[in-house]
Motif scaffolding. Structure first.
Motif, PDB file in Angstrom:
ATOM      1  N   VAL B 264       0.851  -1.193   0.000  1.00 46.28           N
ATOM      2  CA  VAL B 264       0.000   0.000   0.000  1.00 46.28           C
ATOM      3  C   VAL B 264       0.887   1.244   0.000  1.00 46.28           C
ATOM      4  N   TRP B 265       0.359   2.335  -0.568  1.00 50.29           N
ATOM      5  CA  TRP B 265       1.157   3.574  -0.585  1.00 50.29           C
ATOM      6  C   TRP B 265       0.361   4.809  -0.173  1.00 50.29           C
ATOM      7  N   ASN B 266      -0.911   4.623   0.209  1.00 52.91           N
ATOM      8  CA  ASN B 266      -1.665   5.774   0.720  1.00 52.91           C
ATOM      9  C   ASN B 266      -2.580   5.320   1.870  1.00 52.91           C
ATOM     10  N   LYS B 267      -3.164   6.278   2.522  1.00 49.55           N
ATOM     11  CA  LYS B 267      -3.896   5.968   3.746  1.00 49.55           C
ATOM     12  C   LYS B 267      -5.164   5.163   3.483  1.00 49.55           C
ATOM     13  N   ALA B 268      -5.837   5.449   2.381  1.00 48.84           N
ATOM     14  CA  ALA B 268      -7.063   4.704   2.087  1.00 48.84           C
ATOM     15  C   ALA B 268      -6.755   3.225   1.900  1.00 48.84           C
ATOM     16  N   GLN B 269      -5.681   2.943   1.171  1.00 46.71           N
ATOM     17  CA  GLN B 269      -5.276   1.539   0.996  1.00 46.71           C
ATOM     18  C   GLN B 269      -4.876   0.925   2.333  1.00 46.71           C
ATOM     19  N   PHE B 270      -4.154   1.707   3.117  1.00 43.87           N
ATOM     20  CA  PHE B 270      -3.699   1.235   4.432  1.00 43.87           C
ATOM     21  C   PHE B 270      -4.899   0.914   5.321  1.00 43.87           C
ATOM     22  N   ASP B 271      -5.866   1.817   5.340  1.00 39.79           N
ATOM     23  CA  ASP B 271      -7.044   1.606   6.189  1.00 39.79           C
ATOM     24  C   ASP B 271      -7.843   0.386   5.748  1.00 39.79           C
ATOM     25  N   ALA B 272      -7.766   0.066   4.469  1.00 34.36           N
ATOM     26  CA  ALA B 272      -8.543  -1.061   3.952  1.00 34.36           C
ATOM     27  C   ALA B 272      -7.907  -2.415   4.261  1.00 34.36           C
ATOM     28  N   ILE B 273      -6.704  -2.391   4.756  1.00 34.38           N
ATOM     29  CA  ILE B 273      -6.020  -3.664   5.062  1.00 34.38           C
ATOM     30  C   ILE B 273      -6.663  -4.322   6.279  1.00 34.38           C
ATOM     31  N   ASP B 274      -7.087  -5.561   6.093  1.00 32.58           N
ATOM     32  CA  ASP B 274      -7.628  -6.343   7.199  1.00 32.58           C
ATOM     33  C   ASP B 274      -6.493  -7.201   7.765  1.00 32.58           C
ATOM     34  N   PRO B 275      -6.061  -6.908   8.967  1.00 30.36           N
ATOM     35  CA  PRO B 275      -4.924  -7.666   9.530  1.00 30.36           C
ATOM     36  C   PRO B 275      -5.178  -9.167   9.575  1.00 30.36           C
ATOM     37  N   ASN B 276      -6.425  -9.554   9.696  1.00 30.56           N
ATOM     38  CA  ASN B 276      -6.723 -10.992   9.773  1.00 30.56           C
ATOM     39  C   ASN B 276      -6.538 -11.687   8.430  1.00 30.56           C
ATOM     40  N   LYS B 277      -6.556 -10.899   7.368  1.00 32.80           N
ATOM     41  CA  LYS B 277      -6.406 -11.493   6.032  1.00 32.80           C
ATOM     42  C   LYS B 277      -5.050 -11.159   5.405  1.00 32.80           C
ATOM     43  N   THR B 278      -4.202 -10.484   6.153  1.00 30.01           N
ATOM     44  CA  THR B 278      -2.901 -10.068   5.615  1.00 30.01           C
ATOM     45  C   THR B 278      -1.784 -10.593   6.511  1.00 30.01           C
ATOM     46  N   ASP B 279      -0.862 -11.328   5.897  1.00 29.55           N
ATOM     47  CA  ASP B 279       0.284 -11.837   6.662  1.00 29.55           C
ATOM     48  C   ASP B 279       1.562 -11.052   6.393  1.00 29.55           C
ATOM     49  N   HIS B 280       1.626 -10.393   5.234  1.00 30.79           N
ATOM     50  CA  HIS B 280       2.816  -9.603   4.889  1.00 30.79           C
ATOM     51  C   HIS B 280       2.352  -8.257   4.344  1.00 30.79           C
ATOM     52  N   HIS B 291       5.867  12.674   6.084  1.00 30.91           N
ATOM     53  CA  HIS B 291       5.752  14.041   6.611  1.00 30.91           C
ATOM     54  C   HIS B 291       6.032  14.092   8.117  1.00 30.91           C
ATOM     55  N   TYR B 292       6.443  15.269   8.551  1.00 24.62           N
ATOM     56  CA  TYR B 292       6.411  15.535   9.985  1.00 24.62           C
ATOM     57  C   TYR B 292       4.960  15.401  10.451  1.00 24.62           C
ATOM     58  N   GLU B 293       4.798  14.962  11.699  1.00 26.28           N
ATOM     59  CA  GLU B 293       3.441  14.793  12.211  1.00 26.28           C
ATOM     60  C   GLU B 293       2.661  16.111  12.146  1.00 26.28           C
ATOM     61  N   ALA B 294       3.352  17.215  12.396  1.00 24.00           N
ATOM     62  CA  ALA B 294       2.684  18.523  12.396  1.00 24.00           C
ATOM     63  C   ALA B 294       2.155  18.901  11.014  1.00 24.00           C
ATOM     64  N   ASP B 295       2.695  18.298   9.986  1.00 26.41           N
ATOM     65  CA  ASP B 295       2.322  18.662   8.618  1.00 26.41           C
ATOM     66  C   ASP B 295       1.555  17.559   7.900  1.00 26.41           C
ATOM     67  N   ARG B 296       1.475  16.408   8.518  1.00 27.43           N
ATOM     68  CA  ARG B 296       1.019  15.197   7.823  1.00 27.43           C
ATOM     69  C   ARG B 296      -0.375  15.346   7.232  1.00 27.43           C
ATOM     70  N   VAL B 297      -1.314  15.738   8.023  1.00 28.72           N
ATOM     71  CA  VAL B 297      -2.705  15.763   7.569  1.00 28.72           C
ATOM     72  C   VAL B 297      -2.929  16.896   6.564  1.00 28.72           C
ATOM     73  N   ALA B 298      -2.344  18.049   6.862  1.00 22.72           N
ATOM     74  CA  ALA B 298      -2.607  19.218   6.020  1.00 22.72           C
ATOM     75  C   ALA B 298      -1.941  19.134   4.658  1.00 22.72           C
ATOM     76  N   HIS B 299      -0.788  18.479   4.590  1.00 19.48           N
ATOM     77  CA  HIS B 299       0.022  18.620   3.386  1.00 19.48           C
ATOM     78  C   HIS B 299       0.111  17.391   2.506  1.00 19.48           C
ATOM     79  N   LYS B 301      -1.509  15.057   0.155  1.00 15.63           N
ATOM     80  CA  LYS B 301      -2.772  14.940  -0.561  1.00 15.63           C
ATOM     81  C   LYS B 301      -3.221  13.492  -0.717  1.00 15.63           C
ATOM     82  N   ALA B 302      -2.250  12.562  -0.810  1.00 12.33           N
ATOM     83  CA  ALA B 302      -2.644  11.151  -0.930  1.00 12.33           C
ATOM     84  C   ALA B 302      -3.002  10.567   0.428  1.00 12.33           C
ATOM     85  N   GLY B 303      -2.576  11.230   1.487  1.00 15.32           N
ATOM     86  CA  GLY B 303      -2.856  10.740   2.824  1.00 15.32           C
ATOM     87  C   GLY B 303      -1.846   9.693   3.245  1.00 15.32           C
TER      88      GLY B 303
END
Lengths: 234, 540
Positions: B264-280, B291-299, B301-303
């Motif tokens: 995965v390379w963005n947050k939507a893909q990351f959020d869609a990962i089901d740990p029970n169905k993913t081993d690697h 990003h720095y945490e202070a800038d992560r959400v604002a800057h 765009k892919a998340g």
């Protein structure tokens, strides 16, 4: 001395720019002609005790890249526009075969965004529109318009090459200095004798993320780059 | 001497936070009771002598003691308190030691030998990742590297049937995570294109994906996407080219070589990962560092997920293995913010690391999981002056009973936080004018250089000090003043803290060499029996 040179080079380029960014498309969606140019920069401080600066540098433009290089070929910069519209920016140290990359994540943190129109034409449409048309002329056999006015309290005089979408000259004056940018040569990129370093060759350079400088204290290139080479003067 | 910190922290914090919430300072009796309660609680503290099923090692890159103190206050003030009484999550752990961070060849180390010490039990040289110090820097031969490599705790975990993961806000091929799984004498050889011609030692990204012990590493989450993509492939978020010349797409290889694998390379893909169905799971959320945490959400765009989100997802995947797991989590950008001379981002990234620790502890059982929080090295970051209790940690120092900021002998105010060196020096640089410096170099968009903050290469000597205002110094982009002008602020050599909880955590005590961290983890996981038997046999 090389590092100081490139700093002055960067300063010159910055000085050559104008402070307003614009999303306007100066080419009205047209593809700008691919060109190779050679410019001269002359900075004359009002304070006569300060040193005048002369710099000559190259400018190459394609549809999706802008590259510059100082006259001795040691240093340059490249901006590349991707299909997603993002702009990748790298400083080039040709003698060291090294490119220093400024990553999108950190540019965002620094509120830095690149205006492609301004990069590829040196003036945004908004800036050009804010200058008053004076008269038509011809420079180096090309159609030109003289435009003058003030931007951010600085008086500007621009000879604008209408078809090439580039300045033939920009003279900016304020209370501190006069900065003059003048076109020396211009030719189609395909036929020019002044060729840029190819993107493929730059791809073979060593690539360093500028963020990593702090952790590369023993790297010879970074040591050289970060070393203080005497006092900086303005 | 046993360092027992947890109970005193809890007692004092509880009393003081309650008092502050009531806008009422603790009474002398409150202070006395809190101190006494700390001792009474310590008397009831029982070491957990069980073997650990799991180990989680948190590393705040560059998170020296002054960074922890300032972050504690920063966090506490955001919660509405004075700040000093606050505790970051890991400061409540019961066991504490100090770690001597020098490397074999450096008084002040970098992240490569320090992490090597932590995960192999052996100190090494600058720039070396899990190889011993006897070889040359940038040794190109795979054979020499193989002969001198040091087994890591992650590798041993895999050999013992456990799962393993690495999580970082830096590139996943950067020194700290890389030391867990890679062996090389040059930390910068992250992609094949970074190596010199003729080098046969594999690059770090390839070592991660080619890692083959017991089915390979289960989780790798962080930045560094460009090192995994060939130069013929463009980045999905930015369109820039990958950095591999060997044509390998390591993200595709990760998926193809493992079962139940995802990239995965963005947050939507990351959020869609089901740990029970993913081993690697391989997650690479930026071409370089995230990003720095202070800038992560604002800057972004892919998340991209936070360090906390990456940590908890990693645990959910790893914990499925009944044999247990080893997980390393790095707050990698604390170090970068310090190098940039920007305390705000260093403190907010430390705050995020503390949140990741807190979330992890809620997910695990401390009866069977050893949790360690430490740093690889410190930074030249100071907390000084005599500010009144509750003075804004990013602010101007203002003393007790004073109506305005305290003045120095030039008659000028100063900040509580400063750096001994770095880009906050107040002389004119080639990038910014004389006076206070800012993280964001005010450049002209277009025809101006990009910038990682303020990274000058020359300075004029400062004349006096700038006149600082509250607005200037409390701005998130302010660079705290430094004494010595440098393009990047440096690491520092003083000891760093080790906080520990869970099985065998009590083995951390006193001032120890940094490589002791490995030996405690190995003891807790039961990996030492073979070594001890071997040593005993040799002694005979």
């Amino acid at each position: 001395m090389k590092i100081i040179t490139v700093l002055k080079f960067t300063v010159c380029l910055t000085i050559a720019s104008f402070s307003l960014a614009s999303d306007a498309d100066i080419s009205n969606g047209q593809v700008l002609p691919e060109l190779a140019c050679r410019y001269e920069m002359h900075i004359v401080p009002q304070d006569k005790s300060q040193t005048e600066i002369h710099k000559t540098w190259y400018f190459w433009r394609t549809a999706n890249s802008v590259q510059t290089q100082d006259a001795d070929g040691g240093h340059g910069e490249i901006w590349q526009r991707s299909t997603t519209g993002n702009i990748q920016y790298r400083k080039l140290y040709h003698n060291d075969k090294t490119a220093v990359e400024y990553m999108p994540a950190d540019n965002a943190s620094n509120n830095i965004s690149f205006d492609w129109i301004k990069l590829s034409s040196m003036l945004s449409q908004q800036e050009l529109d804010s200058l008053k048309y004076v008269k038509k002329s011809e420079i180096m056999g090309k159609r030109s318009e003289l435009r003058t006015g003030k931007i951010d309290g600085q008086s500007l005089e621009v000879q604008w090459l209408v078809d090439e979408k580039l300045p033939a000259s920009i003279i900016r004056k304020d209370g501190v200095r006069t900065v003059e940018l003048r076109l020396l040569d211009i030719a189609p990129l395909l036929t020019t004798q002044y060729k840029p370093v190819s993107v493929a060759d730059i791809g073979n350079y060593r690539q360093i993320d500028a963020t990593d400088f702090g952790d590369m204290e023993n790297d010879p290139f970074v040591k050289k780059l970060m070393a203080v080479e005497g006092q900086h003067t303005h | 001497m046993l360092f027992v910190k947890n109970l005193s922290v809890v007692a004092v914090t509880t009393l003081l936070i309650v008092s502050i919430a009531q806008a009422d300072e603790p009474s002398p009796e409150d202070w006395f009771k809190a101190g006494r309660k700390t001792v009474v609680d310590a008397m009831h503290l029982h070491p957990n002598v069980r073997h650990a099923k799991n180990v989680i090692l948190f590393v705040g890159d560059g998170m020296g003691v002054s960074t922890i103190t300032a972050s504690r206050i920063f966090d506490g003030q955001q919660k509405g308190g004075h700040g000093e009484e606050n505790s970051l999550s890991f400061e409540k752990f019961p066991y504490l030691a100090l770690s001597k961070t020098y490397s074999v060849n450096q008084q002040t180390p970098d992240s490569a030998p320090t992490m090597t010490a932590m995960v192999t039990g052996v100190k090494s040289n600058d720039g070396f990742l899990s190889v011993n110090h006897t070889i040359l820097r940038s040794e190109p031969s795979a054979g020499v590297i193989d002969a001198n490599k040091l087994a890591t705790i992650l590798e041993q975990a895999k050999q013992n049937g456990m799962s393993a993961g690495v999580v970082s806000t830096a590139r996943i091929t950067h020194a700290t995570p890389a030391a867990c799984y890679a062996h090389t004498a040059n930390r910068d050889w992250e992609a094949d294109s970074d190596r010199p011609a003729g080098a046969t030692v594999p690059d770090i990204a390839a070592q991660l994906v080619d890692y083959n012990i017991s089915g390979g590493i289960e989780v790798a989450l962080g930045g560094g996407r460009a090192r995994f993509l060939p130069n013929t492939v463009t980045d999905p978020e930015y369109g820039s080219a990958g950095k591999r010349k060997d044509g390998r797409d390591l993200t595709a290889e990760w998926v193809s070589k493992h079962s139940k694998a995802n990239y995965v390379w963005n947050k939507a893909q990351f959020d869609a990962i089901d740990p029970n169905k993913t081993d690697h799971l391989l997650g690479l959320f930026e071409p370089s560092h995230v990003h720095y945490e202070a800038d992560r959400v604002a800057h972004d765009k892919a998340g991209e997920p936070s360090l906390t989100e990456m940590t908890t997802k990693a645990i959910d995947i790893l914990k499925k293995n009944s044999n247990g797991y080893f997980l390393m989590v790095e707050g990698g950008r604390i170090d970068h913010a310090h190098h940039a001379g920007n305390a705000f981002r260093a403190l907010s990234d430390t705050q995020q690391l503390a949140a990741a620790v807190e979330a992890a502890v809620k997910k695990i059982n401390l009866e069977d999981t050893l949790v360690i929080v430490t740093a690889d090295h410190s930074h030249v970051f100071t907390i000084g002056g005599y500010p009144v209790r509750g003075n804004p940690i990013l602010g101007l120092a203002q003393g007790v009973g004073e109506a305005s900021p305290t003045l120095d002998l030039l008659g000028l105010p100063y900040t509580t936080l400063n750096y001994a060196n770095g880009p906050g020096y107040t002389g004119a640089s080639n990038q910014q004018v004389a006076g206070s410096k800012t993280f964001t170099t005010p450049v002209t968009p277009g025809w101006a250089s990009g910038s990682e903050g303020h990274t000058p290469t020359s300075y004029s000597a400062a004349i006096g000090r700038p006149t600082l205002s509250k607005e200037t110094v409390e701005h998130h982009d302010y660079l705290q003043e430094s004494i010595v002008p440098m393009g990047a602020e440096t690491h520092a050599a003083e000891d760093v803290a080790i906080f520990a909880n869970g099985p065998q955590a009590h083995l951390f005590h006193g001032i120890v060499e940094q490589n002791v961290i490995y030996h405690v983890m190995a003891e807790a996981l039961g990996f030492t029996k073979h070594h001890d038997h071997h040593d005993h046999h040799n002694r005979k």
